[in-house]
Design a protein around this motif. Structure first.
Motif, PDB file in Angstrom:
ATOM      1  N   SER A   1     -37.138 -30.237  37.618  1.00 33.70           N
ATOM      2  CA  SER A   1     -37.126 -30.434  39.073  1.00 33.70           C
ATOM      3  C   SER A   1     -36.648 -29.207  39.835  1.00 33.70           C
TER       4      SER A   1
ATOM      5  N   THR B   1     -30.189 -38.351  42.762  1.00 35.16           N
ATOM      6  CA  THR B   1     -29.672 -38.548  41.402  1.00 35.16           C
ATOM      7  C   THR B   1     -30.748 -39.201  40.540  1.00 35.16           C
ATOM      8  N   ASP B   2     -30.978 -38.627  39.398  1.00 37.21           N
ATOM      9  CA  ASP B   2     -32.008 -39.157  38.510  1.00 37.21           C
ATOM     10  C   ASP B   2     -31.599 -40.536  37.973  1.00 37.21           C
TER      11      ASP B   2
ATOM     12  N   ARG C   1     -27.265 -34.283  35.793  1.00 39.94           N
ATOM     13  CA  ARG C   1     -27.216 -33.734  34.435  1.00 39.94           C
ATOM     14  C   ARG C   1     -25.911 -34.102  33.724  1.00 39.94           C
TER      15      ARG C   1
ATOM     16  N   VAL D   1     -33.411 -32.627  41.511  1.00 43.41           N
ATOM     17  CA  VAL D   1     -32.811 -33.864  41.016  1.00 43.41           C
ATOM     18  C   VAL D   1     -31.506 -33.510  40.321  1.00 43.41           C
TER      19      VAL D   1
ATOM     20  N   ARG E   1     -36.171 -34.019  32.862  1.00 45.85           N
ATOM     21  CA  ARG E   1     -36.670 -34.202  34.227  1.00 45.85           C
ATOM     22  C   ARG E   1     -35.842 -33.394  35.219  1.00 45.85           C
ATOM     23  N   ILE E   2     -34.531 -33.342  34.992  1.00 49.75           N
ATOM     24  CA  ILE E   2     -33.661 -32.592  35.906  1.00 49.75           C
ATOM     25  C   ILE E   2     -33.960 -31.096  35.806  1.00 49.75           C
TER      26      ILE E   2
ATOM     27  N   ALA F   1     -33.701 -37.650  30.871  1.00 49.82           N
ATOM     28  CA  ALA F   1     -33.116 -37.286  32.164  1.00 49.82           C
ATOM     29  C   ALA F   1     -32.868 -35.785  32.247  1.00 49.82           C
TER      30      ALA F   1
END
Length: 219
Positions: free
Chosen positions: A51, A11-12, A58, A55, A47-48, A44
């Motif tokens: 990934s 989890t981010d 969301r 990760v 980044r998700i 976030a």
């Protein structure tokens, strides 16, 4: 970079942070927490997405984003509402002043009549100017500081008060004059008011003009 086969997605952290800040922004902190919630939420989500499913979080990031934007919207609405309310405050104070002063004048007048019926005279209070007396000293006597300890007046019963002294809608002590010479009239500045008491508010400028100018008299 995609995760290794069989490795659980993590989890981010920024997604969690966005969610926590979003909840805080809605519950108590408003845009103070709302702005960073939006920033963390957008970071976030980026980044998700990069990934490639390595990760997760969301949903938390989006929830934080939404709550952040809602908190900013609510803050703007509240600010606009406060602005318009603040503009109406002087009008509200002016409209409420006359009935408030008259109500407290009537209560004080009734208290003075009961006092005079018991003692044969009005309270002996040194005049400040003309027949104007110190409101605090008069109220103290009528509130029980008299030989019999009788309570003739309770501040706040028909108005507002600070430390037992009646005040107006501008939070200023009311001015009070009483018939000290027993001629059935009260001297206020250069004018005489019929009765045993004259009560007035200093009005918006908070300066007594002996019931004239912007003062709010009860007579």
């Amino acid at each position: 970079m995609p995760p290794l086969p069989g490795a659980p997605a993590r989890t981010d952290g920024l997604a969690v942070t966005a969610l926590v800040l979003g909840i805080a922004s809605i519950s108590c902190l408003g845009c103070v927490a709302g702005v960073p919630a939006i920033v963390c939420g957008h970071m976030a989500c980026s980044r998700i997405a990069e990934s490639r499913s390595g990760v997760e979080g969301r949903g938390m990031a989006i929830a934080g984003l939404v709550m952040g934007y809602v908190s900013i919207l609510l803050t703007i609405v509240a600010a606009i509402g406060f602005y318009f309310f603040a503009k109406q405050v002087p009008t509200i104070q002016s409209k409420a002043a006359t009935p408030l002063v008259r109500a407290q004048s009537a209560q004080l007048s009734a208290a003075l009549m009961r006092y005079r019926a018991d003692y044969g005279q009005l309270p002996a209070v040194a005049p400040v100017q003309g027949e104007e007396v110190d409101a605090g000293a008069l109220v103290k006597i009528l509130a029980g500081a008299n030989p019999r300890g009788t309570v003739y007046f309770q501040a706040g019963q028909n108005g507002i008060q600070v430390n037992g002294i009646p005040i107006d809608t501008w939070a200023q002590p009311l001015r009070i004059a009483i018939d000290l010479d027993g001629d059935g009239q009260v001297l206020v500045g250069s004018q005489k008011v019929r009765g045993i008491i004259a009560v007035w508010s200093c009005g918006p400028n908070k300066t007594s003009e002996s019931g004239t100018g912007d003062d709010v008299p009860a007579w």
